[in-house]
Design a protein around this motif. Sequence first.
Motif, PDB file in Angstrom:
ATOM      1  N   GLY A 213     -23.062 -37.869 -16.589  1.00 40.31           N
ATOM      2  CA  GLY A 213     -22.404 -37.231 -15.477  1.00 40.31           C
ATOM      3  C   GLY A 213     -21.781 -35.962 -16.023  1.00 40.31           C
ATOM      4  N   LEU A 214     -21.299 -35.106 -15.141  1.00 47.68           N
ATOM      5  CA  LEU A 214     -20.729 -33.847 -15.593  1.00 47.68           C
ATOM      6  C   LEU A 214     -19.317 -34.049 -16.135  1.00 47.68           C
ATOM      7  CD1 LEU A 214     -20.993 -30.719 -15.736  1.00 47.68           C
ATOM      8  CD2 LEU A 214     -19.829 -30.668 -13.517  1.00 47.68           C
ATOM      9  N   ALA A 215     -19.082 -33.556 -17.341  1.00 50.78           N
ATOM     10  CA  ALA A 215     -17.736 -33.528 -17.927  1.00 50.78           C
ATOM     11  C   ALA A 215     -17.470 -32.102 -18.406  1.00 50.78           C
ATOM     12  CB  ALA A 215     -17.614 -34.517 -19.073  1.00 50.78           C
ATOM     13  N   LEU A 216     -16.218 -31.723 -18.433  1.00 52.02           N
ATOM     14  CA  LEU A 216     -15.853 -30.357 -18.799  1.00 52.02           C
ATOM     15  C   LEU A 216     -15.115 -30.322 -20.127  1.00 52.02           C
ATOM     16  CD1 LEU A 216     -14.562 -29.107 -15.328  1.00 52.02           C
ATOM     17  CD2 LEU A 216     -16.893 -29.105 -16.227  1.00 52.02           C
ATOM     18  N   PRO A 217     -15.342 -29.283 -20.937  1.00 50.93           N
ATOM     19  CA  PRO A 217     -14.607 -29.180 -22.201  1.00 50.93           C
ATOM     20  C   PRO A 217     -13.136 -28.875 -21.947  1.00 50.93           C
ATOM     21  CG  PRO A 217     -15.857 -27.168 -21.804  1.00 50.93           C
ATOM     22  CD  PRO A 217     -16.247 -28.134 -20.716  1.00 50.93           C
ATOM     23  N   LYS A 218     -12.268 -29.538 -22.687  1.00 45.98           N
ATOM     24  CA  LYS A 218     -10.842 -29.262 -22.573  1.00 45.98           C
ATOM     25  C   LYS A 218     -10.519 -27.896 -23.171  1.00 45.98           C
ATOM     26  CE  LYS A 218      -9.278 -34.089 -22.591  1.00 45.98           C
ATOM     27  NZ  LYS A 218      -8.431 -35.108 -23.264  1.00 45.98           N
ATOM     28  N   GLU A 219      -9.405 -27.341 -22.737  1.00 46.82           N
ATOM     29  CA  GLU A 219      -8.961 -26.033 -23.219  1.00 46.82           C
ATOM     30  C   GLU A 219      -8.903 -26.017 -24.753  1.00 46.82           C
ATOM     31  OE1 GLU A 219      -7.794 -22.104 -22.907  1.00 46.82           O
ATOM     32  OE2 GLU A 219      -8.266 -23.436 -21.217  1.00 46.82           O
ATOM     33  N   GLY A 220      -9.598 -25.083 -25.352  1.00 43.78           N
ATOM     34  CA  GLY A 220      -9.572 -24.919 -26.802  1.00 43.78           C
ATOM     35  C   GLY A 220     -10.526 -25.797 -27.573  1.00 43.78           C
ATOM     36  N   TYR A 221     -11.219 -26.728 -26.891  1.00 34.71           N
ATOM     37  CA  TYR A 221     -12.080 -27.668 -27.612  1.00 34.71           C
ATOM     38  C   TYR A 221     -13.270 -26.964 -28.263  1.00 34.71           C
ATOM     39  CZ  TYR A 221     -15.415 -31.441 -28.441  1.00 34.71           C
ATOM     40  OH  TYR A 221     -16.319 -32.293 -29.015  1.00 34.71           O
ATOM     41  N   LEU A 222     -14.004 -26.173 -27.494  1.00 34.05           N
ATOM     42  CA  LEU A 222     -15.189 -25.509 -28.053  1.00 34.05           C
ATOM     43  C   LEU A 222     -14.808 -24.537 -29.163  1.00 34.05           C
ATOM     44  CD1 LEU A 222     -17.246 -24.865 -24.786  1.00 34.05           C
ATOM     45  CD2 LEU A 222     -17.537 -26.712 -26.452  1.00 34.05           C
ATOM     46  N   GLN A 223     -13.711 -23.808 -28.986  1.00 29.90           N
ATOM     47  CA  GLN A 223     -13.261 -22.898 -30.035  1.00 29.90           C
ATOM     48  C   GLN A 223     -12.821 -23.676 -31.264  1.00 29.90           C
ATOM     49  OE1 GLN A 223     -13.422 -19.431 -30.111  1.00 29.90           O
ATOM     50  NE2 GLN A 223     -12.996 -19.884 -32.266  1.00 29.90           N
ATOM     51  N   GLY A 224     -12.221 -24.852 -31.048  1.00 32.29           N
ATOM     52  CA  GLY A 224     -11.834 -25.693 -32.170  1.00 32.29           C
ATOM     53  C   GLY A 224     -13.033 -26.132 -32.991  1.00 32.29           C
ATOM     54  N   LEU A 225     -14.125 -26.481 -32.322  1.00 32.31           N
ATOM     55  CA  LEU A 225     -15.358 -26.830 -33.029  1.00 32.31           C
ATOM     56  C   LEU A 225     -15.892 -25.636 -33.814  1.00 32.31           C
ATOM     57  CD1 LEU A 225     -17.277 -28.894 -30.300  1.00 32.31           C
ATOM     58  CD2 LEU A 225     -15.950 -29.777 -32.228  1.00 32.31           C
ATOM     59  N   ARG A 226     -15.841 -24.457 -33.180  1.00 29.01           N
ATOM     60  CA  ARG A 226     -16.290 -23.235 -33.850  1.00 29.01           C
ATOM     61  C   ARG A 226     -15.480 -22.992 -35.132  1.00 29.01           C
ATOM     62  NH1 ARG A 226     -20.566 -20.558 -34.618  1.00 29.01           N
ATOM     63  NH2 ARG A 226     -19.921 -21.562 -36.544  1.00 29.01           N
ATOM     64  N   ASP A 227     -14.185 -23.191 -35.063  1.00 36.16           N
ATOM     65  CA  ASP A 227     -13.316 -22.962 -36.222  1.00 36.16           C
ATOM     66  C   ASP A 227     -13.613 -23.946 -37.342  1.00 36.16           C
ATOM     67  OD1 ASP A 227     -12.122 -20.943 -34.761  1.00 36.16           O
ATOM     68  OD2 ASP A 227     -10.386 -22.152 -34.173  1.00 36.16           O
ATOM     69  N   ILE A 228     -13.817 -25.215 -36.997  1.00 34.24           N
ATOM     70  CA  ILE A 228     -14.121 -26.234 -38.010  1.00 34.24           C
ATOM     71  C   ILE A 228     -15.448 -25.923 -38.688  1.00 34.24           C
ATOM     72  CG2 ILE A 228     -14.716 -28.662 -38.358  1.00 34.24           C
ATOM     73  CD1 ILE A 228     -12.730 -29.309 -36.054  1.00 34.24           C
ATOM     74  N   CYS A 229     -16.451 -25.583 -37.887  1.00 37.26           N
ATOM     75  CA  CYS A 229     -17.771 -25.294 -38.456  1.00 37.26           C
ATOM     76  C   CYS A 229     -17.732 -24.058 -39.349  1.00 37.26           C
ATOM     77  CB  CYS A 229     -18.800 -25.133 -37.339  1.00 37.26           C
ATOM     78  SG  CYS A 229     -19.213 -26.688 -36.499  1.00 37.26           S
ATOM     79  N   ASN A 230     -16.967 -23.056 -38.950  1.00 36.12           N
ATOM     80  CA  ASN A 230     -16.812 -21.869 -39.804  1.00 36.12           C
ATOM     81  C   ASN A 230     -16.210 -22.248 -41.151  1.00 36.12           C
ATOM     82  OD1 ASN A 230     -17.832 -20.107 -37.910  1.00 36.12           O
ATOM     83  ND2 ASN A 230     -15.833 -19.444 -37.146  1.00 36.12           N
ATOM     84  N   ARG A 231     -15.172 -23.065 -41.100  1.00 40.69           N
ATOM     85  CA  ARG A 231     -14.450 -23.454 -42.317  1.00 40.69           C
ATOM     86  C   ARG A 231     -15.317 -24.289 -43.248  1.00 40.69           C
ATOM     87  NH1 ARG A 231     -10.396 -27.291 -40.459  1.00 40.69           N
ATOM     88  NH2 ARG A 231     -11.795 -28.907 -41.257  1.00 40.69           N
ATOM     89  N   GLU A 232     -16.161 -25.164 -42.675  1.00 38.45           N
ATOM     90  CA  GLU A 232     -16.899 -26.140 -43.476  1.00 38.45           C
ATOM     91  C   GLU A 232     -18.354 -25.744 -43.737  1.00 38.45           C
ATOM     92  OE1 GLU A 232     -15.477 -28.741 -44.804  1.00 38.45           O
ATOM     93  OE2 GLU A 232     -13.528 -28.403 -43.846  1.00 38.45           O
ATOM     94  N   GLY A 233     -18.790 -24.594 -43.254  1.00 39.49           N
ATOM     95  CA  GLY A 233     -20.176 -24.191 -43.464  1.00 39.49           C
ATOM     96  C   GLY A 233     -21.161 -25.043 -42.704  1.00 39.49           C
ATOM     97  N   ILE A 234     -20.759 -25.538 -41.529  1.00 44.12           N
ATOM     98  CA  ILE A 234     -21.597 -26.390 -40.681  1.00 44.12           C
ATOM     99  C   ILE A 234     -22.230 -25.529 -39.594  1.00 44.12           C
ATOM    100  CG2 ILE A 234     -21.558 -28.304 -39.022  1.00 44.12           C
ATOM    101  CD1 ILE A 234     -19.180 -29.448 -40.637  1.00 44.12           C
ATOM    102  N   VAL A 235     -23.506 -25.738 -39.336  1.00 44.29           N
ATOM    103  CA  VAL A 235     -24.199 -25.003 -38.288  1.00 44.29           C
ATOM    104  C   VAL A 235     -23.817 -25.595 -36.930  1.00 44.29           C
ATOM    105  CG1 VAL A 235     -26.443 -24.374 -37.319  1.00 44.29           C
ATOM    106  CG2 VAL A 235     -26.118 -24.413 -39.807  1.00 44.29           C
TER     107      VAL A 235
END
Length: 431
Positions: A213-235
Amino acid sequence: MQITQSKNLFEKAKNFIPGGVNSPVRAFRAVGGDPIFIKKADGAFIYDEDDNAYIEMINSWGPMILGHNHPMIREAVIKAMENGTSFGAPTAREVEIAELIVSMVPSVEKVRMVNSGTEATMSAIRVARGFTGRDKFIKMEGHYHGHGDSFLISAGSGAITMGNPDSPGVTKGTAKDTLLAPYNNLEAIEELVAANRNEIAALILEPVPGNMGLALPKEGYLQGLRDICNREGIVLIFDEVMTGFRLAKGGAQELFGVTPDMTTLGKIIGGGMPVGAYGGKKEIMEHVSPAGPVYQAGTLSGNPIAMAAGLTMLNYLNDHAEVYSQLNSIGEKIATGIKETVSSLGLNYTVNHLGSMYSLFFTGEEVYDFGTAKHADTALFGKYFQAMLKRGIYLAPSQFESLFLSTALTDDLIKNILDANKEALKEIHQP
């Protein structure tokens, strides 16, 4: 409403096709009854083998943004077929559509065409592994990335537990490299990263999931993933097979302003023809053969008929920004109308909505991940589905599938949908 031909076809199909269908959700097992066999579609309508007409709310699971059998797409396909249906060799249209995708999708600097969303996600994970030299990847519970072995994994006992196979035929060896996390939970991602440091190649998710079903990302969630991946070298991989070119020209990544490293696409870029694609940063995509060592191939990739349909669709969307305001308006009218009906009837249900996607969940709880989605009353949804179907409204035959709207829905048709919704909800709640 007579559905004799559909019943007869389903009985015959079961003799030759597993379960009588070529994709499981089509069997209607989640909603009861027998599936409807479709003969044709046009605009906002589909027609079954008994010539019953239905206002269609799935649009082939997303790609028919402009409605079914659009004259522009149909003409492009017919014209392309005059020159042949398959070459297994490069064509000019492949270059044109690749250039167009790169210009429209923020994360894509190079792109490879494939034949389905499943191919796209499988290939993206392989490329991320080849690029990083790591084996593991993170996926979100309830997010569907096709039927590749690595994706058919259920959650373990906790966020840092290795996944277990969720389908017979998927080996434990495959499952061990798939890590599960709940959507909208950055803490769970941090725990997985800490427990598997320097071992995780990629993190893949639907930025706006539509397969629980449709769910929406919480405020800051997608950017938080971007920050973690940047820090850890994760694609970071966004699976935009559903949302790409639907929520905005550049997909969910444009809408939310978060750019992944790779993106998987499908459905819409074929204008309804079988197609998929994956793309991303140049330095990552240069690892794909023949430019690099990561092998991926397909005889029908870049099929000239699919490319003609997709190029026509994308050019139209790129040139007509008003399509998105129109889609958003249609989605807003339907979602608001359903919410008003739910409230007026004293019901306690949840409507999630974004642009031209929405879901009515038969639960009063907020739905923001797979765990909360599973609290919905699926038996009641099945009754609702059947009540809508007999009123000529064709919904996705599962509580856990988003609906996809098209510009073919006029105000009169929207009124019909909302009237049917009110009648259906009243019917299924009668003492």
